[in-house]
Write a protein that holds these residues in place. Structure first.
Motif, PDB file in Angstrom:
ATOM      1  N   UNK A 183      20.945   8.330   2.676  1.00 51.28           N
ATOM      2  CA  UNK A 183      21.649   7.531   1.672  1.00 51.28           C
ATOM      3  C   UNK A 183      20.651   7.081   0.613  1.00 51.28           C
ATOM      4  N   UNK A 184      19.460   6.688   1.083  1.00 53.12           N
ATOM      5  CA  UNK A 184      18.331   6.344   0.217  1.00 53.12           C
ATOM      6  C   UNK A 184      17.151   7.235   0.600  1.00 53.12           C
ATOM      7  N   UNK A 185      16.209   7.392  -0.324  1.00 53.73           N
ATOM      8  CA  UNK A 185      14.979   8.121   0.020  1.00 53.73           C
ATOM      9  C   UNK A 185      13.915   7.108   0.395  1.00 53.73           C
ATOM     10  N   UNK A 186      13.185   7.428   1.465  1.00 53.95           N
ATOM     11  CA  UNK A 186      12.034   6.602   1.795  1.00 53.95           C
ATOM     12  C   UNK A 186      10.882   7.485   2.232  1.00 53.95           C
ATOM     13  N   UNK A 187       9.691   6.972   2.057  1.00 53.32           N
ATOM     14  CA  UNK A 187       8.474   7.737   2.331  1.00 53.32           C
ATOM     15  C   UNK A 187       7.559   6.936   3.230  1.00 53.32           C
ATOM     16  N   UNK A 188       6.772   7.650   4.020  1.00 55.03           N
ATOM     17  CA  UNK A 188       5.789   7.014   4.886  1.00 55.03           C
ATOM     18  C   UNK A 188       4.525   7.866   4.837  1.00 55.03           C
ATOM     19  N   UNK A 189       3.377   7.222   4.671  1.00 53.04           N
ATOM     20  CA  UNK A 189       2.113   7.950   4.544  1.00 53.04           C
ATOM     21  C   UNK A 189       0.943   7.066   4.932  1.00 53.04           C
ATOM     22  N   UNK A 190      -0.182   7.690   5.188  1.00 50.60           N
ATOM     23  CA  UNK A 190      -1.430   6.967   5.441  1.00 50.60           C
ATOM     24  C   UNK A 190      -2.090   6.645   4.103  1.00 50.60           C
ATOM     25  N   UNK A 191      -2.423   5.384   3.894  1.00 48.03           N
ATOM     26  CA  UNK A 191      -3.111   4.986   2.660  1.00 48.03           C
ATOM     27  C   UNK A 191      -4.050   3.838   2.990  1.00 48.03           C
ATOM     28  N   UNK A 219      -4.176   2.712   6.717  1.00 46.40           N
ATOM     29  CA  UNK A 219      -2.993   2.204   7.426  1.00 46.40           C
ATOM     30  C   UNK A 219      -1.746   2.954   6.966  1.00 46.40           C
ATOM     31  N   UNK A 220      -0.686   2.854   7.766  1.00 45.34           N
ATOM     32  CA  UNK A 220       0.571   3.533   7.466  1.00 45.34           C
ATOM     33  C   UNK A 220       1.400   2.642   6.556  1.00 45.34           C
ATOM     34  N   UNK A 221       1.651   3.106   5.332  1.00 41.94           N
ATOM     35  CA  UNK A 221       2.539   2.352   4.439  1.00 41.94           C
ATOM     36  C   UNK A 221       3.845   3.124   4.292  1.00 41.94           C
ATOM     37  N   UNK A 222       4.893   2.418   3.936  1.00 40.00           N
ATOM     38  CA  UNK A 222       6.193   3.058   3.784  1.00 40.00           C
ATOM     39  C   UNK A 222       7.076   2.179   2.917  1.00 40.00           C
ATOM     40  N   UNK A 223       8.009   2.810   2.224  1.00 42.34           N
ATOM     41  CA  UNK A 223       8.918   2.043   1.369  1.00 42.34           C
ATOM     42  C   UNK A 223      10.054   2.945   0.901  1.00 42.34           C
ATOM     43  N   UNK A 224      11.132   2.311   0.471  1.00 44.66           N
ATOM     44  CA  UNK A 224      12.242   3.051  -0.139  1.00 44.66           C
ATOM     45  C   UNK A 224      11.844   3.446  -1.551  1.00 44.66           C
ATOM     46  N   UNK A 225      12.278   4.641  -1.968  1.00 43.05           N
ATOM     47  CA  UNK A 225      11.949   5.104  -3.313  1.00 43.05           C
ATOM     48  C   UNK A 225      13.139   4.942  -4.254  1.00 43.05           C
ATOM     49  N   UNK A 226      14.270   5.545  -3.894  1.00 40.39           N
ATOM     50  CA  UNK A 226      15.446   5.529  -4.787  1.00 40.39           C
ATOM     51  C   UNK A 226      16.683   5.894  -3.976  1.00 40.39           C
ATOM     52  N   UNK A 227      17.869   5.549  -4.476  1.00 40.61           N
ATOM     53  CA  UNK A 227      19.084   6.030  -3.817  1.00 40.61           C
ATOM     54  C   UNK A 227      19.175   7.555  -3.933  1.00 40.61           C
ATOM     55  N   UNK A 228      19.795   8.175  -2.942  1.00 41.74           N
ATOM     56  CA  UNK A 228      20.040   9.627  -3.018  1.00 41.74           C
ATOM     57  C   UNK A 228      21.516   9.876  -2.700  1.00 41.74           C
ATOM     58  N   UNK A 229      21.827  10.171  -1.434  1.00 41.83           N
ATOM     59  CA  UNK A 229      23.182  10.625  -1.103  1.00 41.83           C
ATOM     60  C   UNK A 229      24.251   9.555  -1.273  1.00 41.83           C
ATOM     61  N   UNK A 230      23.852   8.293  -1.197  1.00 38.66           N
ATOM     62  CA  UNK A 230      24.854   7.235  -1.371  1.00 38.66           C
ATOM     63  C   UNK A 230      25.470   7.317  -2.767  1.00 38.66           C
ATOM     64  N   UNK A 231      24.682   7.784  -3.741  1.00 42.48           N
ATOM     65  CA  UNK A 231      25.169   7.938  -5.116  1.00 42.48           C
ATOM     66  C   UNK A 231      25.695   9.354  -5.354  1.00 42.48           C
TER      67      UNK A 231
END
Length: 347
Positions: free
Chosen positions: A162-170, A173-185
């Protein structure tokens, strides 16, 4: 250490209930095997009830919370019987998100875990998000613990649901967050054209990008915020759907697909990501994937269908296993809470 666990996931795009049975084993590190997994489409009645849950009175919402819990329990019971499953350690249920307002210290995923336990007789872990929100976190994304412990061979993991989110090492440490709506829209716009979703992005490919609308979407404040950050339906209701209201649905699909691809590519490029694993329903949107590939130099990896479809349900099953072992299953670096913690209510 070994465990057999069932994970349940219902996403904001309402395409059905994902059920995933997986075996987990810890030696030097955690390994997993998906043994059985399927998506059970919602009936029209259940889809409408869940879609309209945000508008219910408190009394009706509590009734739905119980009803949906018994529904989930029944689905799991039938899944277990159908596949003649035995020795299951636990069920971990994400529930269905109705409200998500971490700034106000609440998030609500309905589907009472106690009802699931009554139907199945198995230990159930549910309500994984509330504790994090009370600890000043976003309550999302939770999946990074699985990315860290089960999918660490990839530089980053991108979920297109429904939303895009990403997770990566930075920065170690592991950071992650939502980027933008996708399928919900995208699904909302496809439904205006009498389709349930935009298969392979074919509708978006036919539309024309509206430059003014694209600029308006890209200028939204959320995209400038530092992580951790998360999105909910309330944000779309306030900022996205009104902006699309007067656009031709085909052109709006083309524009929003471009917008989503731009926002995702911006993040991939910002962190100079070498390779990225893409899962969730949006991984099948070949038009969107091509756009992301064209805007980055990262290797965009589309895995086998089992991982695309069931990675979230798999990771919630894993979070349940960690919860039962009293191990950390929520990363503060991903959610913004005060510290790493072990979350989930046990029924």
């Amino acid at each position: 250490m070994k465990a057999l666990a069932i994970g349940l996931m219902s996403g904001t795009s309402l395409d059905g209930l994902d059920i995933c049975l997986a075996a987990f084993e810890k030696q030097d590190k955690w390994n997993f095997t998906i043994l059985k997994a399927e998506t059970l489409p919602y009936s029209e009645d259940w889809e409408n009830r869940l879609r309209n849950s945000i508008h219910l009175s408190a009394e009706d919402l509590l009734a739905l919370h119980s009803d949906y819990g018994f529904y989930l329990g029944q689905q799991v019971k039938e899944f277990i019987n159908q596949h003649q499953l035995e020795n299951i350690s636990l069920i971990a249920s994400h529930g269905h998100t109705v409200f998500h307002q971490p700034k106000k210290k609440f998030t609500l995923q309905i589907g009472d875990g106690r009802a699931i336990k009554l139907k199945t007789g198995l230990p159930v872990i549910y309500d994984f998000r509330s504790q994090d929100v009370l600890m000043n976190g976003n309550g999302a994304p939770l999946v990074p613990i699985g990315d860290e412990l089960l999918f660490s061979q990839y530089s980053a993991c991108l979920n297109l649901g429904g939303f895009s989110n990403i997770s990566l090492q930075s920065g170690g440490k592991r950071i992650a967050f939502d980027i933008a709506p996708v399928n919900i829209v995208l699904n909302y716009l496809a439904q205006k054209l009498h389709k349930t979703f935009d298969e392979n992005g074919e509708l978006a490919e036919k539309g024309k990008i509206n430059g003014t609308l694209l600029n308006q979407l890209n200028a939204l404040d959320f995209y400038q915020y530092a992580h951790p950050k998360s999105l909910g339906i309330e944000w779309c209701n306030e900022h996205i759907f009104p902006a699309l209201e007067n656009s031709d649905p085909l052109d709006a699909l083309a524009t929003f697909t471009e917008h989503t691809a731009q926002q995702i590519a911006n993040v991939i490029n910002q962190y100079t990501i070498k390779d990225i694993l893409v899962t969730g329903g949006g991984a099948y949107n070949t038009f969107l994937i091509e756009k992301i590939r064209a805007k980055t130099v990262s290797e965009v990896i589309i895995p086998e269908k089992e991982i695309i479809n069931y990675k979230e349900a798999l990771i919630f099953a894993f979070m349940g296993v960690l919860r039962m072992n009293n191990e950390i299953n929520v990363l503060a670096s991903a959610t913004g809470s005060t510290h790493n913690h072990c979350s989930g209510v046990i029924a």
